[in-house]
Scaffold this motif. Sequence first.
Motif, PDB file in Angstrom:
ATOM      1  N   SER A  10       0.842  -1.082  -0.102  1.00  7.38           N
ATOM      2  CA  SER A  10       0.100  -0.003  -0.038  1.00  7.38           C
ATOM      3  C   SER A  10       0.975   1.268  -0.028  1.00  7.38           C
ATOM      4  O   SER A  10       0.536   2.261  -0.584  1.00  7.38           O
ATOM      5  N   LEU A  42      -4.576  -4.710  -5.409  1.00  7.79           N
ATOM      6  CA  LEU A  42      -4.552  -3.463  -4.533  1.00  7.79           C
ATOM      7  C   LEU A  42      -4.795  -2.331  -5.507  1.00  7.79           C
ATOM      8  O   LEU A  42      -5.511  -1.440  -5.224  1.00  7.79           O
ATOM      9  N   VAL A  45      -8.417  -2.171  -6.857  1.00  7.87           N
ATOM     10  CA  VAL A  45      -9.051  -1.772  -5.972  1.00  7.87           C
ATOM     11  C   VAL A  45      -9.244  -0.315  -6.177  1.00  7.87           C
ATOM     12  O   VAL A  45     -10.265   0.431  -6.127  1.00  7.87           O
TER      13      VAL A  45
ATOM     14  N   VAL B 124     -18.961  -1.939  -6.802  1.00  9.24           N
ATOM     15  CA  VAL B 124     -18.338  -1.270  -5.869  1.00  9.24           C
ATOM     16  C   VAL B 124     -18.867  -0.709  -4.646  1.00  9.24           C
ATOM     17  O   VAL B 124     -18.575  -0.820  -3.664  1.00  9.24           O
ATOM     18  N   LEU B 128     -18.495  -1.804  -0.670  1.00  9.07           N
ATOM     19  CA  LEU B 128     -18.205  -0.748   0.101  1.00  9.07           C
ATOM     20  C   LEU B 128     -18.880  -0.774   1.289  1.00  9.07           C
ATOM     21  O   LEU B 128     -18.625  -0.498   2.501  1.00  9.07           O
ATOM     22  N   HIS B 168      -4.664  -0.177   4.562  1.00  6.75           N
ATOM     23  CA  HIS B 168      -4.376  -1.462   3.741  1.00  6.75           C
ATOM     24  C   HIS B 168      -5.374  -2.528   4.073  1.00  6.75           C
ATOM     25  O   HIS B 168      -5.812  -3.266   2.914  1.00  6.75           O
ATOM     26  N   ARG B 169      -6.037  -2.633   5.174  1.00  6.63           N
ATOM     27  CA  ARG B 169      -7.006  -3.648   5.602  1.00  6.63           C
ATOM     28  C   ARG B 169      -7.989  -3.400   4.520  1.00  6.63           C
ATOM     29  O   ARG B 169      -8.786  -4.276   4.255  1.00  6.63           O
ATOM     30  N   ARG B 171      -8.503  -1.900   1.864  1.00  4.07           N
ATOM     31  CA  ARG B 171      -8.133  -2.149   0.483  1.00  4.07           C
ATOM     32  C   ARG B 171      -8.262  -3.882   0.337  1.00  4.07           C
ATOM     33  O   ARG B 171      -8.934  -4.122  -0.839  1.00  4.07           O
ATOM     34  N   CYS B 172      -7.827  -4.348   1.119  1.00 11.51           N
ATOM     35  CA  CYS B 172      -7.915  -6.006   0.944  1.00 11.51           C
ATOM     36  C   CYS B 172      -9.271  -6.336   1.012  1.00 11.51           C
ATOM     37  O   CYS B 172      -9.523  -7.418   0.434  1.00 11.51           O
ATOM     38  N   LEU B 174     -12.110  -4.855   0.396  1.00  8.15           N
ATOM     39  CA  LEU B 174     -12.624  -4.416  -0.589  1.00  8.15           C
ATOM     40  C   LEU B 174     -12.434  -5.409  -1.937  1.00  8.15           C
ATOM     41  O   LEU B 174     -13.016  -6.018  -2.511  1.00  8.15           O
ATOM     42  N   ALA B 175     -10.893  -5.618  -1.981  1.00  2.67           N
ATOM     43  CA  ALA B 175     -10.601  -6.604  -2.969  1.00  2.67           C
ATOM     44  C   ALA B 175     -11.172  -8.091  -2.808  1.00  2.67           C
ATOM     45  O   ALA B 175     -11.723  -8.412  -3.777  1.00  2.67           O
ATOM     46  N   LEU B 178     -14.904  -7.657  -3.769  1.00  4.16           N
ATOM     47  CA  LEU B 178     -15.137  -7.772  -5.302  1.00  4.16           C
ATOM     48  C   LEU B 178     -15.066  -9.080  -6.176  1.00  4.16           C
ATOM     49  O   LEU B 178     -15.708  -9.260  -6.734  1.00  4.16           O
TER      50      LEU B 178
END
Lengths: 411, 216
Positions: A10, A42, A45, B124, B128, B168-169, B171-172, B174-175, B178
């Motif tokens: 990140s 990442l 996203v 998305v 979210l 970071h968490r 983003r992870c 959300l990834a 998805l």
Amino acid sequence: MNAIFEEILSDYLDERLTPEERIEIERRLALEPELRSACDALRAVRHAVQELPTVEPTTDWTESVVHRAAGREGLQPAVDQVRPAHTVLPVGSPASRSGPSSPWRFWALAAVAGTLLIGVVWLRPKSSDRRLAEEAQPSRVFSEPGRELATAENATVAAAPQPEATKPATETLLDRTASRDAATPVGDSGAAGGLVFGKRSRPAMLDRDRIGDEPVTIRVALPTRTVQIALNNQQIRIDSLGKARSNDVRRSPVAEDRSSVAEDEDRSSVAEDKVLSSRAADVGGETSYVVEATLEQLNAALLELAAQGSVRVEYELAKNAPKKESPARPAQRISSTNRSRSATGTERIARSSRTAKPAPAGASEDAAVASERLREGGRQQQPDASPRPADSGPRRLRVLLILDPPVPEND
Amino acid sequence: MNDDSQLIDQTLQGDSTAFAGLVGKYQLRLFNSLFHVTGSREDAEDVGQEALAQAYLKLASFQKKSTFYTWLYRIAFNLWVSHRRKRRVENVLAQSREDRGNEAVDPGEGPAERMLREERAAAVYAALDTLDDDYRAILVLREIDGCRYERISEILELPLGTVRSRLHRARCQLAHQLQLAHQLQEVQAENLTEASQRPTETEASAVRERARETTH
């Protein structure tokens, strides 16, 4: 690949690595497919969220913000009263969403709402304020001119000079949210046409020159969360908003840091703690905290809290405290009743709750008279003859904050 | 002295039109961020307007240690926390993606492209919505509002390290969401294909009828 290392990905995407770190990551990305895959995920996203469409509000917010600001200050009823003449509509009404309003409209609305408020507040205190004031008994009740209910009886009292009272040992400041500053005369606003809100953003609630050495006590009848938010907004730190009862008064981290300061200051702090502990013991089951803040922070927090509920501030009156003077007002001064004068020496000024109730029948007429006086004063544009309250200096106050009674959280 | 500082000073000197300038300057940006955090147009407008009103009332206490925008956001996010909790109690937090309707439309975009974009956006949004509120707030501030870590830290009053790890968490997670949504879509598509190869109910009834006639 561990979580800590993943966080570096990140950092890499957000360009927060040093050049050396970036080179190292890129080298590993080239060699390790798993790492590359995680990095791609990442990146995808980020891209997906950044690509979300921009959304716009349906209307310009200026007018709504004015209404809300007025409402927080107890102005809403006054605003509503002027609707026919000024086409000021309540927030949320379809017509109020018709389009952006001009800055002039903003100003005009603020001025009109402020002007009418003065009339309403001067003439119609809320019953809750009267109740709070009555609770002060046998305390002495003063009211600054122009702040409370005027009746024929007490208007006469106001016209005559008040006898000089013996200097009280303590005073309690229970400020009416809007009235105190809204009662600033039109000529004080510094702008033509009436009172301007911006002026009220300098509330003179706690005056440095009037506070003695005893710790200040603030009683708040609001939910803990609300109090916490208000304090946070002013960056007033407290260690926790857990329940600190009676003799378990907490010291703020700031206060604890003071252990390294000079000894005499420590002794002073210990003495303060004793006072605070004693007061906390007196309040029994109520929830109490100790906070430390500058006057400016406290005043701002008080303003915010007072917009939402009852707030009472008690402090020792300083020796040689200057007598409170209200600014020269273009309208006739309207003083409150002297109904509760006693010998104990406590001053109370009622603070309104968040939602102002519509004025009872007859109020509008009184308000109209007061408004007209104020408009007249605005036309005359009298200069501000009153001294400004001294700016809050760096002095920090230790304050006992009491939720009185504690209001249960909604959640 | 920057524009904001000048407008603030003018407001404090009694010129309320100056504050209207600040409202006009920040309302779009604030609304957009709040919309993506709250997931509701109504909530975003409510919180945003309330934040500006409170900023106006407390302007004298603004010490200019941070930018006005950061301060405004801090008020807004604190309000959102309060607002959100109240609404939960009232059980009216039923999120409506229907609210997400009035997005700006690119006039040069064809219907197919638009549909594809809307589908992607819907996925998305759905992802979210599954995030914790704190994670969503950080993600929105970073990816939509473009805030640096330091500013996010100021707004949300969190240590820098916490911002970094939560971002970071977020983003992870959300990834992951998805990816799940994508897999679900594939499964549904397969089911649809299989269903289209099965006999319809009418055909099945006809077969059953013929079978009965044959038996009798």
